[in-house]
Scaffold this active site. Structure first.
Site, PDB file in Angstrom:
ATOM      1  N   HIS A 162       0.829  -1.205   0.000  1.00  0.00           N
ATOM      2  CA  HIS A 162       0.000   0.000   0.000  1.00  0.00           C
ATOM      3  C   HIS A 162       0.868   1.261   0.000  1.00  0.00           C
ATOM      4  CE1 HIS A 162      -3.669   2.350   1.277  1.00  0.00           C
ATOM      5  NE2 HIS A 162      -2.717   3.146   1.714  1.00  0.00           N
ATOM      6  N   GLU A 163       1.772   1.340   0.955  1.00  0.00           N
ATOM      7  CA  GLU A 163       2.600   2.545   1.059  1.00  0.00           C
ATOM      8  C   GLU A 163       3.516   2.677  -0.156  1.00  0.00           C
ATOM      9  OE1 GLU A 163       1.682   4.637   3.063  1.00  0.00           O
ATOM     10  OE2 GLU A 163       0.476   3.329   4.350  1.00  0.00           O
TER      11      GLU A 163
ATOM     12  N   GLU B 268      -5.926   7.614  -2.883  1.00  0.00           N
ATOM     13  CA  GLU B 268      -5.677   6.224  -2.481  1.00  0.00           C
ATOM     14  C   GLU B 268      -5.734   5.248  -3.665  1.00  0.00           C
ATOM     15  OE1 GLU B 268      -4.589   5.224   0.427  1.00  0.00           O
ATOM     16  OE2 GLU B 268      -4.798   7.171   1.410  1.00  0.00           O
TER      17      GLU B 268
ATOM     18  N   GLY C 214     -12.438  15.453  12.373  1.00  0.00           N
ATOM     19  CA  GLY C 214     -11.303  14.833  11.699  1.00  0.00           C
ATOM     20  C   GLY C 214     -11.111  15.186  10.231  1.00  0.00           C
ATOM     21  N   GLY C 215     -11.819  16.166   9.716  1.00  0.00           N
ATOM     22  CA  GLY C 215     -11.563  16.569   8.334  1.00  0.00           C
ATOM     23  C   GLY C 215     -12.269  15.742   7.273  1.00  0.00           C
ATOM     24  N   TYR C 216     -13.125  14.806   7.674  1.00  0.00           N
ATOM     25  CA  TYR C 216     -13.840  13.992   6.694  1.00  0.00           C
ATOM     26  C   TYR C 216     -15.269  14.472   6.432  1.00  0.00           C
ATOM     27  CZ  TYR C 216     -10.370  10.352   6.003  1.00  0.00           C
ATOM     28  OH  TYR C 216      -9.251   9.657   5.635  1.00  0.00           O
TER      29      TYR C 216
ATOM     30  N   ILE D   1     -16.097  12.946  11.014  1.00  0.00           N
ATOM     31  CA  ILE D   1     -16.792  14.056  10.348  1.00  0.00           C
ATOM     32  C   ILE D   1     -16.974  15.283  11.248  1.00  0.00           C
ATOM     33  CG2 ILE D   1     -17.975  12.427   8.818  1.00  0.00           C
ATOM     34  CD1 ILE D   1     -20.594  13.209  10.274  1.00  0.00           C
ATOM     35  N   PHE D   2     -16.818  15.116  12.566  1.00  0.00           N
ATOM     36  CA  PHE D   2     -16.998  16.293  13.422  1.00  0.00           C
ATOM     37  C   PHE D   2     -15.690  16.851  13.967  1.00  0.00           C
ATOM     38  CE2 PHE D   2     -21.282  14.337  13.701  1.00  0.00           C
ATOM     39  CZ  PHE D   2     -21.963  15.377  13.080  1.00  0.00           C
TER      40      PHE D   2
ATOM     41  N   HIS E 247       1.697   4.496  -2.855  1.00  0.00           N
ATOM     42  CA  HIS E 247       1.781   5.956  -2.689  1.00  0.00           C
ATOM     43  C   HIS E 247       3.149   6.441  -3.163  1.00  0.00           C
ATOM     44  CE1 HIS E 247      -1.949   6.724  -0.621  1.00  0.00           C
ATOM     45  NE2 HIS E 247      -1.667   5.933   0.395  1.00  0.00           N
TER      46      HIS E 247
HETATM   47 ZN    ZN Z   1      -2.958   5.258   1.918  1.00  0.00          ZN
END
Ligand code: ZN
Length: 690
Positions: free
Chosen positions: A476-477, A506, A612-614, A609-610, A480
């Site tokens: 995964h990394e 992603e 964390g930026g999502y 969502i409250f 990126h």
């Molecule tokens: Zn990732």
């Protein structure tokens, strides 16, 4: 105090001297740097012209300074943390943040870019340059730069208040989580607990009760709502009443008393709506999507519908299966919320009788790396060579590698910090940019990446033996990293992962994970570290089947969260009749095979969502999965057994997805690769939900 002349954080070319950076270099370096950058910005603003070279190029010369002086500090917080480092970082952080804001909100720069966009010089720019400028203009508008004084004042008030509310929100969750404890003293209530849960909950009891004695074998055990305890407790506690108690506590966290988030939620939603309206968006979701790959709310909702349609009957089947298992084992009651995790775990044990530990001997780090590098060669035609010693490193375990293209040109490098080091390294895994590809005075700076994992270190003469999950994480990394390193964009603002809409970022990482389930690739890697014997076939099949275990139910859960988030940031009226909890119940009825628990107040701890930026962005998890599965299916269509076809498709992936960086809208990039827009078919098929 170090003399600035030999401060390693003030060396602004080559590879950062990671071996000599110390905490006491930070303050002198950053003070010098902030001073210098401020005067560079002042000079830039004075001499501003509506041209690329007088705006973006000049700003980039400031960015380079931060890349060398500040990025290593952030990097060290993750991999070489210490009290002195944190102190120095904290002391200078607010100045760095303030300067960053000043840089991004410079009125002279904004005006010059606007003028550039409407003038003749615009047509001389290439499409990447145009996109960089348009993104900058949009960022400025979304930060309220265009507002008249009254509105700007209100806008800034809202920003402040929202920041406070989100801090309150997460503090309430933290405090409410901390305050809960269920002490288990009866040894038969702990029967079936795995060793790790016994150890952790016994240690927690000891810590929470002033060092009172407790042993993993005989307790007492302290059950809390922290995930490392809560999750295994729900999976393994045989006492149904205790499960109910803990479950109820979990889904009502921060919903009453001194840590009640109910009103915080309402106020956050109200202010988000007002803020979006001030900058010209009808809803907070519209504002969020202005900077995402998803075109609009309708596109997101279409994805929800497509996925929901196909998942629901699978989820129903999942539940029936659990009910049957529970009945056979003697539970007379119908399954309810606190039964799901418990019986799922029993089903998993029945079906896949292997443990992570059985797999470890087949995944030694040197073999896994070799397999990953061979795969990169097959797919993208590049060669990776070890170059330890060519770069200074911050720890003896850190490796350094170089990438070469088909013409043997050195195109990128990366550091790999593979092992867990609990004393000074953060958990989890990540890819970060160390140096970004850019042209400086006509000379190309090749990109350099940090790949950081927390795999099991080598012990007692054995190599590092990884769990399968650790192997997936490395892939995964590395995905990126590939996007950061194989970019062909020469402007730092759009090179590699810079400037990519985050619902698309992603794609390459999850794409690479797919290869861990590709039999020839995995079997090529999975060799027993002592005997050299390949992973037994039936074990591979189990690993593969485990990937789609209860996939319908998991899909429904993610859709539920995404849909609640979207509903709250579009149609919901914070001052209307329906409360946010009503919305949550209503959406849950549609997206769950068990009726929702009426007392459920899970929203009060929905930090993504409250705090964390999502916000209006939770859908991104699924969105990116759709993209990566669809991208992988191009390889399936070409023929996974056909090396030539794989190579051809791989080169196309390299030249589109991995090369374009943030220089092109991700939908166009996807179309370049796939020849069409993405759809959900491959994701459903990979999950066994088609
Ligand atoms: Zn990732």
């Amino acid at each position: 105090m170090t003399n600035t002349n030999d401060n390693p954080l003030l060396i602004h070319d080559g590879l950062p001297p990671f071996d000599c950076i110390e905490a006491d270099h930070i303050l002198p370096a950053m003070n010098t740097l902030l001073h210098k950058s401020a005067s560079m910005l002042e000079e830039l603003e004075k001499q501003i012209q509506p041209s690329w070279s007088a705006t973006i190029e000049k700003l980039d010369t400031i960015d380079i300074l931060f890349e060398y002086s500040w990025s290593p500090v952030s990097h060290f917080l993750g991999v070489k943390n210490s009290a002195q480092l944190r102190k120095a970082h904290e002391e200078i952080l607010s100045d760095v943040v303030a300067f960053g804001l000043k840089l991004r909100q410079s009125r002279p720069v904004y005006d010059a870019l606007l003028e550039l966009k409407s003038g003749d010089a615009w047509d001389e720019l290439d499409s990447v340059q145009k996109r960089i400028i348009e993104t900058k203009l949009l960022d400025c508008r979304m930060a309220g730069i265009d507002l008249d004084d009254d509105k700007k004042k209100r806008f800034n008030e809202i920003v402040q208040e929202l920041s406070q509310l989100s801090t309150d929100f997460s503090n309430h969750v933290l405090d409410a989580t901390k305050a809960y404890e269920l002490v288990i003293a009866e040894t038969n209530d702990a029967e079936g607990f795995p060793e790790s849960l016994r150890r952790l909950s016994s240690q927690t009891y000891h810590d929470k009760h002033d060092g009172a004695s407790s042993t993993p074998e005989n307790g007492p055990w302290s059950i809390t709502l922290e995930l490392p305890i809560f999750v295994p407790f729900m999976q393994f506690c045989k006492n149904r009443e205790l499960r109910e108690q803990v479950y109820r506590a979990f889904v009502t966290r921060a919903s009453s008393g001194e840590w009640d988030n109910s009103e915080t939620i309402a106020q956050i939603l109200r202010l988000r709506k007002e803020k979006a309206a001030l900058i010209g968006y009808e809803t907070p979701a519209d504002a969020s999507l202005a900077k995402k790959m998803a075109h609009d709310v309708a596109a997101v909702e279409k994805m929800f519908d497509d996925l929901l349609k196909s998942s629901k009957h699978h989820a129903e089947h999942d539940l029936e299966e659990l009910q049957q298992l529970a009945n056979e084992a003697g539970q007379t009651e119908s399954l309810w919320h606190w039964d799901i995790a418990y019986w799922s775990e029993r089903l998993r044990e029945n079906r896949f009788d292997y443990s992570e530990e059985d797999l470890r001997p087949y995944f030694s780090l040197p073999n896994v790396l070799k397999g990953l590098f061979d795969l990169s060669q097959r797919l993208f035609g590049m060669t990776i060579r070890k170059a330890d010693g060519d770069a200074p490193v911050w720890h003896g375990d850190v490796r350094f590698f170089k990438l070469f293209d088909e013409n043997e040109t050195h195109i990128a490098s990366f550091y790999l910090d593979p092992y867990s080091r609990p004393e000074n390294k953060r958990g989890g895994a990540w890819m970060n940019d160390c140096l970004t590809r850019r042209r400086v005075d006509g000379k190309l700076q090749v990109p350099v990446a940090h790949l950081v994992c927390n795999s099991t270190p080598p012990v007692e003469g054995k190599p590092s033996l990884m769990t399968f999950r650790e192997v997936e994480t490395l892939f995964h990394e590395f995905g990126h990293g590939l996007q950061h390193m194989l970019t062909t964009v020469d402007y730092a603002d759009a090179a590699g992962i810079s400037g990519i809409e985050w619902d698309a970022v992603e794609l390459p990482s999850q794409f690479m994970e797919n290869w861990c389930y590709h039999k020839p690739t995995l079997m090529g890697i999975a060799k027993h570290y002592e005997t050299g014997e390949t992973l037994p076939e039936d074990l591979f099949e189990k690993v593969k089947a485990a990937r789609t275990f209860r996939a319908g139910s998991q899909m429904m859960r993610q859709l539920q969260l995404g849909m609640i988030d979207m509903e709250l940031h579009t149609r919901f009226n914070p001052d209307g009749e329906e409360t946010a909890f009503d919305v949550s119940q209503r959406v849950t009825e549609k997206t769950s095979v068990l009726p929702p628990l009426p007392e459920n107040r899970f929203l009060c701890s929905f930090q993504h969502i409250f705090s964390g930026g999502y916000a209006a962005g939770y859908y991104s998890y699924k969105w990116a999965e759709v993209l990566s599965a669809d991208a992988f299916s191009a390889f399936e269509e070409a023929g996974l057994d056909d090396e030539q076809a794989i190579a051809k498709t791989g080169r196309r992936f390299r030249d589109t997805v991995l090369a374009s960086g943030g220089g092109k809208h991700p939908m166009d990039v996807f179309r370049d690769f796939r020849g069409r827009e993405p759809n959900v078919a491959a994701l459903l098929r990979h999950n066994g939900l088609d």
